[in-house]
Write an enzyme that holds these catalytic residues in place. Structure first.
Site, mmCIF file in Angstrom:
data_model
loop_
_atom_site.group_PDB
_atom_site.id
_atom_site.type_symbol
_atom_site.label_atom_id
_atom_site.label_comp_id
_atom_site.label_asym_id
_atom_site.label_seq_id
_atom_site.Cartn_x
_atom_site.Cartn_y
_atom_site.Cartn_z
ATOM 1 N N VAL A 212 -13.220 51.356 50.625
ATOM 2 C CA VAL A 212 -13.064 52.439 50.965
ATOM 3 C C VAL A 212 -12.102 52.744 51.637
ATOM 4 O O VAL A 212 -12.899 53.309 52.322
ATOM 5 C CB VAL A 212 -14.098 52.860 49.350
ATOM 6 C CG1 VAL A 212 -13.170 54.405 49.134
ATOM 7 C CG2 VAL A 212 -14.764 52.294 48.273
ATOM 8 N N GLY A 214 -9.895 52.187 53.648
ATOM 9 C CA GLY A 214 -9.695 50.953 54.217
ATOM 10 C C GLY A 214 -8.814 51.009 55.416
ATOM 11 O O GLY A 214 -8.651 49.756 56.323
ATOM 12 N N GLY A 215 -7.433 51.820 54.651
ATOM 13 C CA GLY A 215 -6.527 51.532 55.660
ATOM 14 C C GLY A 215 -5.551 49.722 55.483
ATOM 15 O O GLY A 215 -5.039 49.768 53.909
ATOM 16 N N ASP A 236 -7.367 51.218 49.035
ATOM 17 C CA ASP A 236 -7.038 52.574 49.988
ATOM 18 C C ASP A 236 -5.763 53.143 49.015
ATOM 19 O O ASP A 236 -5.223 52.693 47.734
ATOM 20 C CB ASP A 236 -6.611 52.916 51.223
ATOM 21 C CG ASP A 236 -6.451 53.987 52.430
ATOM 22 O OD1 ASP A 236 -5.828 54.912 51.842
ATOM 23 O OD2 ASP A 236 -6.867 53.335 53.751
ATOM 24 N N LEU A 237 -5.196 54.301 49.541
ATOM 25 C CA LEU A 237 -3.515 55.174 49.085
ATOM 26 C C LEU A 237 -2.846 54.141 49.001
ATOM 27 O O LEU A 237 -2.087 53.299 49.642
ATOM 28 C CB LEU A 237 -2.956 56.040 49.428
ATOM 29 C CG LEU A 237 -4.313 57.433 49.588
ATOM 30 C CD1 LEU A 237 -3.988 58.309 50.221
ATOM 31 C CD2 LEU A 237 -4.898 57.793 47.394
ATOM 32 N N ASP A 256 -7.014 55.695 43.857
ATOM 33 C CA ASP A 256 -7.474 57.183 44.160
ATOM 34 C C ASP A 256 -9.576 57.219 44.315
ATOM 35 O O ASP A 256 -9.067 57.191 43.593
ATOM 36 C CB ASP A 256 -7.050 57.419 43.235
ATOM 37 C CG ASP A 256 -7.520 59.671 44.082
ATOM 38 O OD1 ASP A 256 -8.748 59.708 44.613
ATOM 39 O OD2 ASP A 256 -6.990 59.968 43.231
ATOM 40 N N MET A 257 -9.729 57.145 45.334
ATOM 41 C CA MET A 257 -11.367 56.914 45.744
ATOM 42 C C MET A 257 -11.888 57.589 45.011
ATOM 43 O O MET A 257 -13.257 58.611 44.495
ATOM 44 C CB MET A 257 -12.036 56.874 47.320
ATOM 45 C CG MET A 257 -11.499 58.297 47.747
ATOM 46 S SD MET A 257 -11.559 58.114 49.672
ATOM 47 C CE MET A 257 -11.140 59.431 50.229
ATOM 48 N N LYS A 270 -15.922 52.659 56.444
ATOM 49 C CA LYS A 270 -16.247 53.336 58.060
ATOM 50 C C LYS A 270 -15.296 54.558 57.910
ATOM 51 O O LYS A 270 -13.781 54.424 57.745
ATOM 52 C CB LYS A 270 -15.964 52.567 58.520
ATOM 53 C CG LYS A 270 -15.406 52.638 60.125
ATOM 54 C CD LYS A 270 -14.664 51.539 61.320
ATOM 55 C CE LYS A 270 -13.529 51.619 61.235
ATOM 56 N NZ LYS A 270 -12.594 52.972 61.788
ATOM 57 N N HIS A 274 -16.590 61.460 56.596
ATOM 58 C CA HIS A 274 -16.756 62.980 57.335
ATOM 59 C C HIS A 274 -15.191 63.416 57.407
ATOM 60 O O HIS A 274 -14.892 64.531 58.373
ATOM 61 C CB HIS A 274 -16.565 62.613 58.916
ATOM 62 C CG HIS A 274 -15.528 61.301 59.727
ATOM 63 N ND1 HIS A 274 -15.940 61.270 61.198
ATOM 64 C CD2 HIS A 274 -14.441 60.742 59.144
ATOM 65 C CE1 HIS A 274 -14.670 60.602 61.479
ATOM 66 N NE2 HIS A 274 -13.728 60.363 60.381
#
Length: 369
Positions: A212, A214-215, A236-237, A256-257, A270, A274
């Site tokens: 999620v 993940g780029g 990802d987006l 969209d998460m 990852k 944050h």
């Protein structure tokens, strides 16, 4: 006032000062140090942009300033006297070594640190360094006192500086988006190697794994390469995954998460949570909870566990990242174990486990039962 030292007193760098006067002067020195510490960053950024470490590495031996200048790319009239001052800082900070040749010239060589700013290698921090020292990232610091006074109801420091939030900016500025993705890819390689080494059997029973946020798939590709039985979903987006390269065993999915997360045996995140406030993280984790099996599922979070009183190798870096998040993100922060425990309690994860690895972040497993 006369200074009297016993034979057991440590030697002082200052002469003729009382203990009180020396303490005051040491305090002054500390403020000067932190006031000017940013100069290390711009010196380091310049040697990365000039690819000086790569020039030395290409020759396989220490080089003189003249040799380095002769090998600079796209430098029609290089100024070696200016570069000398940069290299002096870099030697002082042990980014490069220096030694005298038989002719008396100073020769500059690589150190264990400069090997991490090589750009012609996969295991490098150079792209991340350029990202964190980009004006988009540095300039919002000028608005930190404003958001402390007024809160973030009118936007983060990043928004006040640029008129857009950070993740909006990646969609609006293709060059910044590329720089951002390159920074994420380089750290993905480094951290993923530490995750794979430190997580041991943690991926063995997983058949499907969603990364999620993940780029462009850098982290997940490393995991799937090490565990080829895993079917990976890089999530990802849409504007992010549309630039993602093809990887064996990985499907790229845009979405969209905050709305939903693709279903899988386990979720991997990852350095995602944050970036977000507690309320945002609760939404993400609740969607993750719905996406994994009730009895066997888990969420694997790779993020820092902040210990403000700690003295481990990455403690100061974690605190520095917390300051960057303060400026860049809507409620983003590095979290203590108590902060993580609160998020799990609010989102239906009664059990968690923290695994320290040889990297800035740790692995935090969260289980639904």
């Amino acid at each position: 006032m006369e200074t009297v030292l016993s034979k057991h007193s440590p030697p002082s760098a200052f002469k003729g000062l009382s203990k009180e006067e020396e303490e005051s002067l040491l305090g002054q020195i500390e403020i000067w140090k932190y006031m000017t510490q940013f100069t290390d960053s711009f010196a380091l950024k310049s040697v990365v942009e000039l690819r000086i470490a790569d020039i030395i590495d290409r020759y396989g031996k220490p080089l003189s300033l003249t040799q380095i200048v002769q090998n600079l790319d796209d430098a029609p009239s290089p100024d070696s006297t200016l570069l000398l001052r940069i290299m002096r800082v870099m030697v002082r900070r042990k980014i490069f070594s220096s030694e005298k040749s038989e002719t008396g010239e100073t020769l500059y060589g690589l150190t264990r640190a400069s090997k991490w700013i090589l750009q012609d290698t996969k295991m490098t921090l150079a792209p991340m360094l350029l990202l964190e020292n980009h004006p988009f990232h540095l300039n919002p610091a000028n608005f930190i006192s404003d958001i402390i006074r007024e809160g973030t109801k009118n936007g983060t420091a990043f928004f006040r500086c640029h008129g857009h939030e950070q993740f909006e900016m990646t969609g609006l500025d293709p060059k910044y988006n590329e720089l951002f993705n390159q920074g994420m890819v380089c750290t993905a390689r480094i951290v993923s190697r530490a995750v794979i080494a430190g997580y041991k059997d943690g991926f063995n029973q997983i058949q499907s794994l969603v990364d999620v946020g993940g780029g462009i798939g850098g982290s997940l590709s490393e995991i799937v390469r090490a565990y080829p039985h895993i079917q990976g979903i890089n999530f990802d987006l849409p504007h992010v995954v549309e630039t993602a390269p093809k990887f064996d065993g990985i499907t790229h999915v845009g979405g969209d998460m905050f709305v939903s997360v693709p279903s899988a045996d386990a979720i991997y995140m990852k350095w995602i949570l944050h970036d977000w406030s507690d309320d945002h993280c609760i939404k993400i984790l609740k969607n993750c909870r719905k996406a994994i099996p009730e009895k066997t599922g888990k969420v694997i979070i790779v993020d820092h566990v902040l210990d403000p009183e700690g003295d481990e190798p990455f403690t100061d870096t974690g605190i520095a990242f917390d300051m960057m998040l303060l400026a860049h993100n809507a409620g983003g922060k590095e979290r203590t174990e108590e902060n993580w425990k609160y998020l799990f309690k609010e989102t239906g994860f009664p059990r968690y486990n923290i695994i320290k690895i040889n990297a800035l972040p740790s692995i935090i497993e969260a289980f639904p039962i």
